[in-house]
Design a protein around this motif. Structure first.
Motif, PDB file in Angstrom:
ATOM      1  N   GLU A 197       0.797  -1.225   0.000  1.00 16.78           N
ATOM      2  CA  GLU A 197       0.000   0.000   0.000  1.00 16.78           C
ATOM      3  C   GLU A 197       0.832   1.280   0.000  1.00 16.78           C
ATOM      4  O   GLU A 197       0.372   2.317  -0.457  1.00 16.78           O
ATOM      5  CB  GLU A 197      -0.941   0.009   1.211  1.00 16.78           C
ATOM      6  CG  GLU A 197      -1.991  -1.072   1.187  1.00 16.78           C
ATOM      7  CD  GLU A 197      -2.940  -0.928   0.015  1.00 16.78           C
ATOM      8  OE1 GLU A 197      -3.330   0.204  -0.300  1.00 16.78           O
ATOM      9  OE2 GLU A 197      -3.287  -1.954  -0.596  1.00 16.78           O
ATOM     10  N   ARG A 198       2.029   1.205   0.510  1.00 20.22           N
ATOM     11  CA  ARG A 198       2.901   2.376   0.559  1.00 20.22           C
ATOM     12  C   ARG A 198       4.020   2.271  -0.463  1.00 20.22           C
ATOM     13  O   ARG A 198       4.085   3.060  -1.407  1.00 20.22           O
ATOM     14  CB  ARG A 198       3.481   2.531   1.970  1.00 20.22           C
ATOM     15  CG  ARG A 198       4.593   3.571   2.106  1.00 20.22           C
ATOM     16  CD  ARG A 198       4.140   4.975   1.815  1.00 20.22           C
ATOM     17  NE  ARG A 198       5.085   5.948   2.395  1.00 20.22           N
ATOM     18  CZ  ARG A 198       5.141   7.221   2.048  1.00 20.22           C
ATOM     19  NH1 ARG A 198       4.324   7.696   1.111  1.00 20.22           N
ATOM     20  NH2 ARG A 198       5.992   8.049   2.623  1.00 20.22           N
ATOM     21  N   LEU A 199       4.893   1.285  -0.286  1.00 16.99           N
ATOM     22  CA  LEU A 199       6.082   1.204  -1.132  1.00 16.99           C
ATOM     23  C   LEU A 199       5.717   0.973  -2.597  1.00 16.99           C
ATOM     24  O   LEU A 199       6.127   1.729  -3.473  1.00 16.99           O
ATOM     25  CB  LEU A 199       6.999   0.100  -0.614  1.00 16.99           C
ATOM     26  CG  LEU A 199       8.403   0.023  -1.221  1.00 16.99           C
ATOM     27  CD1 LEU A 199       9.383  -0.603  -0.229  1.00 16.99           C
ATOM     28  CD2 LEU A 199       8.416  -0.799  -2.509  1.00 16.99           C
ATOM     29  N   LEU A 253      14.786  -2.567  -3.181  1.00 18.99           N
ATOM     30  CA  LEU A 253      14.610  -2.809  -1.748  1.00 18.99           C
ATOM     31  C   LEU A 253      13.533  -3.867  -1.511  1.00 18.99           C
ATOM     32  O   LEU A 253      13.719  -4.791  -0.708  1.00 18.99           O
ATOM     33  CB  LEU A 253      14.230  -1.502  -1.050  1.00 18.99           C
ATOM     34  CG  LEU A 253      13.978  -1.589   0.461  1.00 18.99           C
ATOM     35  CD1 LEU A 253      15.274  -1.884   1.204  1.00 18.99           C
ATOM     36  CD2 LEU A 253      13.366  -0.276   0.966  1.00 18.99           C
ATOM     37  N   ARG A 254      12.422  -3.757  -2.225  1.00 15.60           N
ATOM     38  CA  ARG A 254      11.339  -4.741  -2.081  1.00 15.60           C
ATOM     39  C   ARG A 254      11.792  -6.124  -2.521  1.00 15.60           C
ATOM     40  O   ARG A 254      11.552  -7.125  -1.826  1.00 15.60           O
ATOM     41  CB  ARG A 254      10.132  -4.297  -2.906  1.00 15.60           C
ATOM     42  CG  ARG A 254       8.986  -5.323  -2.914  1.00 15.60           C
ATOM     43  CD  ARG A 254       7.843  -4.856  -3.806  1.00 15.60           C
ATOM     44  NE  ARG A 254       8.233  -4.726  -5.186  1.00 15.60           N
ATOM     45  CZ  ARG A 254       8.322  -5.728  -6.050  1.00 15.60           C
ATOM     46  NH1 ARG A 254       8.079  -6.982  -5.646  1.00 15.60           N
ATOM     47  NH2 ARG A 254       8.662  -5.520  -7.301  1.00 15.60           N
ATOM     48  N   LEU A 255      12.451  -6.198  -3.667  1.00 17.44           N
ATOM     49  CA  LEU A 255      12.905  -7.493  -4.176  1.00 17.44           C
ATOM     50  C   LEU A 255      13.908  -8.146  -3.240  1.00 17.44           C
ATOM     51  O   LEU A 255      13.901  -9.365  -3.048  1.00 17.44           O
ATOM     52  CB  LEU A 255      13.514  -7.311  -5.568  1.00 17.44           C
ATOM     53  CG  LEU A 255      12.533  -6.921  -6.688  1.00 17.44           C
ATOM     54  CD1 LEU A 255      13.290  -6.654  -7.980  1.00 17.44           C
ATOM     55  CD2 LEU A 255      11.481  -8.002  -6.892  1.00 17.44           C
ATOM     56  N   CYS A 256      14.767  -7.337  -2.662  1.00 16.60           N
ATOM     57  CA  CYS A 256      15.769  -7.867  -1.735  1.00 16.60           C
ATOM     58  C   CYS A 256      15.093  -8.501  -0.525  1.00 16.60           C
ATOM     59  O   CYS A 256      15.454  -9.600  -0.104  1.00 16.60           O
ATOM     60  CB  CYS A 256      16.705  -6.745  -1.302  1.00 16.60           C
ATOM     61  SG  CYS A 256      18.089  -7.275  -0.274  1.00 16.60           S
ATOM     62  N   TRP A 279      17.221  -7.004   4.761  1.00 17.35           N
ATOM     63  CA  TRP A 279      16.109  -6.160   5.193  1.00 17.35           C
ATOM     64  C   TRP A 279      14.959  -6.996   5.777  1.00 17.35           C
ATOM     65  O   TRP A 279      13.802  -6.738   5.498  1.00 17.35           O
ATOM     66  CB  TRP A 279      15.597  -5.283   4.043  1.00 17.35           C
ATOM     67  CG  TRP A 279      16.636  -4.367   3.493  1.00 17.35           C
ATOM     68  CD1 TRP A 279      17.258  -4.487   2.293  1.00 17.35           C
ATOM     69  CD2 TRP A 279      17.206  -3.229   4.151  1.00 17.35           C
ATOM     70  NE1 TRP A 279      18.188  -3.496   2.141  1.00 17.35           N
ATOM     71  CE2 TRP A 279      18.180  -2.697   3.270  1.00 17.35           C
ATOM     72  CE3 TRP A 279      17.001  -2.609   5.387  1.00 17.35           C
ATOM     73  CZ2 TRP A 279      18.939  -1.579   3.592  1.00 17.35           C
ATOM     74  CZ3 TRP A 279      17.757  -1.497   5.708  1.00 17.35           C
ATOM     75  CH2 TRP A 279      18.703  -0.994   4.814  1.00 17.35           C
ATOM     76  N   THR A 280      15.325  -7.996   6.560  1.00 18.43           N
ATOM     77  CA  THR A 280      14.299  -8.833   7.188  1.00 18.43           C
ATOM     78  C   THR A 280      13.738  -8.205   8.459  1.00 18.43           C
ATOM     79  O   THR A 280      12.663  -8.579   8.912  1.00 18.43           O
ATOM     80  CB  THR A 280      14.873 -10.213   7.529  1.00 18.43           C
ATOM     81  OG1 THR A 280      16.040 -10.050   8.362  1.00 18.43           O
ATOM     82  CG2 THR A 280      15.265 -10.958   6.260  1.00 18.43           C
ATOM     83  N   PHE A 333      13.540  -2.156   7.635  1.00 19.99           N
ATOM     84  CA  PHE A 333      13.016  -2.140   6.266  1.00 19.99           C
ATOM     85  C   PHE A 333      12.157  -0.901   6.015  1.00 19.99           C
ATOM     86  O   PHE A 333      12.357  -0.182   5.022  1.00 19.99           O
ATOM     87  CB  PHE A 333      12.192  -3.402   6.019  1.00 19.99           C
ATOM     88  CG  PHE A 333      11.442  -3.395   4.714  1.00 19.99           C
ATOM     89  CD1 PHE A 333      12.118  -3.540   3.516  1.00 19.99           C
ATOM     90  CD2 PHE A 333      10.057  -3.223   4.694  1.00 19.99           C
ATOM     91  CE1 PHE A 333      11.430  -3.528   2.300  1.00 19.99           C
ATOM     92  CE2 PHE A 333       9.376  -3.204   3.494  1.00 19.99           C
ATOM     93  CZ  PHE A 333      10.047  -3.353   2.288  1.00 19.99           C
ATOM     94  N   VAL A 334      11.212  -0.627   6.895  1.00 21.84           N
ATOM     95  CA  VAL A 334      10.349   0.543   6.720  1.00 21.84           C
ATOM     96  C   VAL A 334      11.160   1.826   6.831  1.00 21.84           C
ATOM     97  O   VAL A 334      10.941   2.778   6.068  1.00 21.84           O
ATOM     98  CB  VAL A 334       9.207   0.528   7.749  1.00 21.84           C
ATOM     99  CG1 VAL A 334       8.390   1.819   7.673  1.00 21.84           C
ATOM    100  CG2 VAL A 334       8.294  -0.675   7.517  1.00 21.84           C
TER     101      VAL A 334
END
Length: 300
Positions: free
Chosen positions: A165-167, A256-259, A266-267, A272-273
């Protein structure tokens, strides 16, 4: 602040964000209109002034009227320029900065990450609002007439929904469309400026070969003035820079999302956020700082 429940606290922030966002949009529109007006007045003055000189001998009435129009246009240029001056640009960037800060806090709060992960998160949220309003109190009046339509809170309840919803919405619904739009506008301005340059060169060559029996020499200067006004407008709006910045930010957020989804880093939810919001914030701060810097250089 202890009387606020969770929904009321974040709804307060979300309503405020809408008002500041609307005020920032209106401020930007006013600056864009002013810059476009300056370019149009400059070009119009050049065209009308040249026509006035050429018609002055045969059609004196029309020539005088065009001369008056040209003079009026030139007189209005500094008036219109004031609406796009340094103060206006600075106010707009501050409005936008507050709007983006409120939005980031709302999304972080809904996702339940730092600094809103504790039992006192309502107090933290409203405390940050107080701090923002304290720093931008002189601009609050601009938000009073900004009456945005009612809108629901984002459908974010954890980091998974934050991601979509954000990224991802920022990438698909904002950065990529804006990058494409900025690229198209920049290209149109380049094409128009190139066309005007070719026309001026053609007229100059024609005069050089056939002479100036048709009074074409004066229009070479008009073409140069119109080209300068057009390029100046495009430079002030910084379409090319915005295209690069939007595309770069979209790429960073996507990576960043794919990682995270691939389990390659980024767990940690808070980290992450925080990184996603850092990228968004740096993008906003970067191009706003460039706008202020270029605007200041242009007025020196």
């Amino acid at each position: 602040m202890a009387n606020f429940d969770t929904s009321m606290a974040v709804e307060t922030i979300w309503r405020r964000q809408a008002a500041w966002s609307r005020a920032a949009v209106e401020a930007k529109r006013a600056i864009t209109r002013a810059r476009l007006t300056v370019a149009a007045l400059t070009a119009g003055a050049a065209v009308c002034g040249t026509l006035a000189n050429q018609l002055g001998q045969t059609q004196r009435g029309a020539g005088r009227a065009l001369a008056v129009v040209a003079a009026a246009a030139l007189l209005l240029v500094p008036v219109a320029a004031r609406w796009a001056g340094r103060d206006a640009v600075h106010a707009w960037t501050r409005l936008r900065s507050v709007s983006e800060a409120l939005k980031a806090d709302a999304y972080r709060y809904l996702a339940g990450v730092a600094p809103f992960g504790g039992a006192d998160r309502d107090a933290v949220l409203l405390g940050r609002l107080d701090a923002l309003m304290g720093d931008a109190g002189d601009l609050v009046g601009r938000t009073l007439d900004a009456a945005p339509a009612a809108r629901p809170l984002p459908a974010v309840s954890d980091v998974a929904t934050y991601l979509t919803e954000r990224l991802q919405r920022q990438v698909d619904g904002y950065y990529l469309p804006r990058a494409r739009r900025m690229g198209r506008v920049a290209q149109r301005i380049r094409y128009a400026a190139t066309a005007l340059t070719v026309v001026a060169a053609g007229v100059s060559a024609t005069v050089g070969v056939l002479g100036d029996n048709l009074g074409l020499t004066a229009w070479i200067g008009v073409a140069a003035t119109v080209t300068t006004a057009l390029v100046g407008y495009g430079s002030a709006q910084q379409y090319e820079h915005h295209q690069i910045e939007y595309a770069r930010t979209a790429d960073q957020l996507t990576r960043l999302r794919l990682c995270r989804e691939a389990g390659q880093g980024w767990t940690d939810d808070d980290a992450f956020v925080a990184e996603a919001e850092r990228i968004i914030s740096l993008s906003n701060e970067g191009w706003m700082a460039r706008v202020i810097e270029q605007d200041g250089a242009a007025q020196q």
